[in-house]
Scaffold this active site. Structure first.
Site: not given
Ligand code: NAD
Length: 286
Positions: A121, A142, A154, A193
């Site tokens: 993000s 994104h 994005e 964002n």
């Molecule tokens: P989340 O916490 O739901 O999931 C993250 C996952 O990554 C977990 O299941 C964890 O076990 C896994 N993980 C952590 N380290 C790891 C590794 N080294 N290898 C493999 N797996 C690993 O997080 P999320 O909300 O899904 O966000 C993930 C990404 O997407 C982030 O970069 C976030 O900024 C981005 N994002 C989030 C949103 C949102 O609304 N939540 C929207 C757009 C983008």
């Protein structure tokens, strides 16, 4: 040169990774979903099943297509399962050093023509690309949350991302029935964002300063600005840890006080109240 993308690996099976796996599988791509945490993988699969069931109930897809979509997704907790995927999308937690470490691993594990994308993000794509030997093939993809519903992607260019890779990813995005916008400059938060997260932070300051209740702040923005969700409700939905990480990156990299995370947000994260995913944030979801 354009890469024909048929096989995709998604790393990180949280709320975003699961959604991304679902949309690629729905677009008839074979998907390998990797997470170091087996429970996350199980949760991701059951979440995808539930989402597909809703699509069947609404008549958006058929039972047969939903089953076929599910069958195209395989899961694994080991990076050695990466073979000849043409596109690898990282969706692990929002942490720069962890993501850099992962990009270096993905660079070593994938075929030379593969494109490495991040769903970050706010983290610099250029920084992630620097951890690989193929910076021209590293890009931001994104997706918005919830991925199966939201139409926008994005496409974020790092300093060295090639135009061919940008166009390749634009086409892939369209094949998912999503609309791409291109963020040409790799600045924190890209487009959405950069505008949205300071708004959420301001809403948390309003709550912190007791301007109004959480419910009234959200109602004000829903009815007064025609937002489909109030900013506090949205923060709970995104995850308060993710919102805080994004603001910290804005604050450090853009260097302006207007991006200072609200102390109330910091407190909630310290308390482990991260929003929907922990059943409590600004609202309770028990
Ligand atoms: P989340 O916490 O739901 O999931 C993250 C996952 O990554 C977990 O299941 C964890 O076990 C896994 N993980 C952590 N380290 C790891 C590794 N080294 N290898 C493999 N797996 C690993 O997080 P999320 O909300 O899904 O966000 C993930 C990404 O997407 C982030 O970069 C976030 O900024 C981005 N994002 C989030 C949103 C949102 O609304 N939540 C929207 C757009 C983008």
């Amino acid at each position: 040169m354009s890469v024909n993308i048929q096989k995709v690996a998604i790393i990180g099976a949280g709320q975003m990774g699961a959604g991304i796996a679902q949309v690629f599988a729905s677009a008839k791509k074979n998907v390998l979903l990797i997470d170091t945490n087996n429970i996350a993988l199980e949760k991701a699969l059951s979440g995808i099943q539930k989402s597909l069931k809703k699509f069947v109930e609404k008549g958006i897809t058929t039972e047969k297509d939903a089953q076929a979509t599910l069958a195209r997704i395989s899961t694994n907790s080991n990076f050695s399962s990466i073979t000849n995927e043409q596109l690898l999308i990282e969706a692990i937690i929002e942490n720069t050093s962890l993501k850099q470490e992962l990009f270096s691993k993905l660079d070593a594990a994938s075929i030379p023509e593969a494109i490495l994308a991040s769903n970050t993000s706010s983290i610099s794509i250029t920084k992630l690309a620097a951890a690989t030997n193929r910076p021209a093939q590293v890009i931001g993809m994104h997706f918005m949350n919830p991925v199966p519903i939201m139409k926008l992607v994005e496409v974020v260019c790092g300093l060295q991302t090639s135009e061919a890779v940008v166009q390749n990813i634009v086409e892939v995005t369209k094949s998912l029935e999503k609309t791409p916008v291109i963020a040409r400059r790799d600045t924190p938060g890209f487009i959405v964002n950069r505008i949205l997260v300071p708004l959420i932070n301001e809403a948390i300051f309003a709550l912190h300063e007791k301007l109004a209740t959480a419910e009234d702040i959200d109602t004000a923005m829903k009815l007064g600005a025609n937002h489909p969700m109030g900013p506090l409700e949205l923060a709970d939905f995104i995850g308060l840890d993710t919102v805080l990480s994004i603001l910290q990156i804005f604050h450090t990299e853009l260097g302006e006080d207007k991006y200072r995370p609200c102390p109330l947000l910091v407190k909630y994260v310290e308390a482990g109240l991260l929003g929907r995913k922990t059943s409590r944030g600004f609202y309770s979801y028990e």
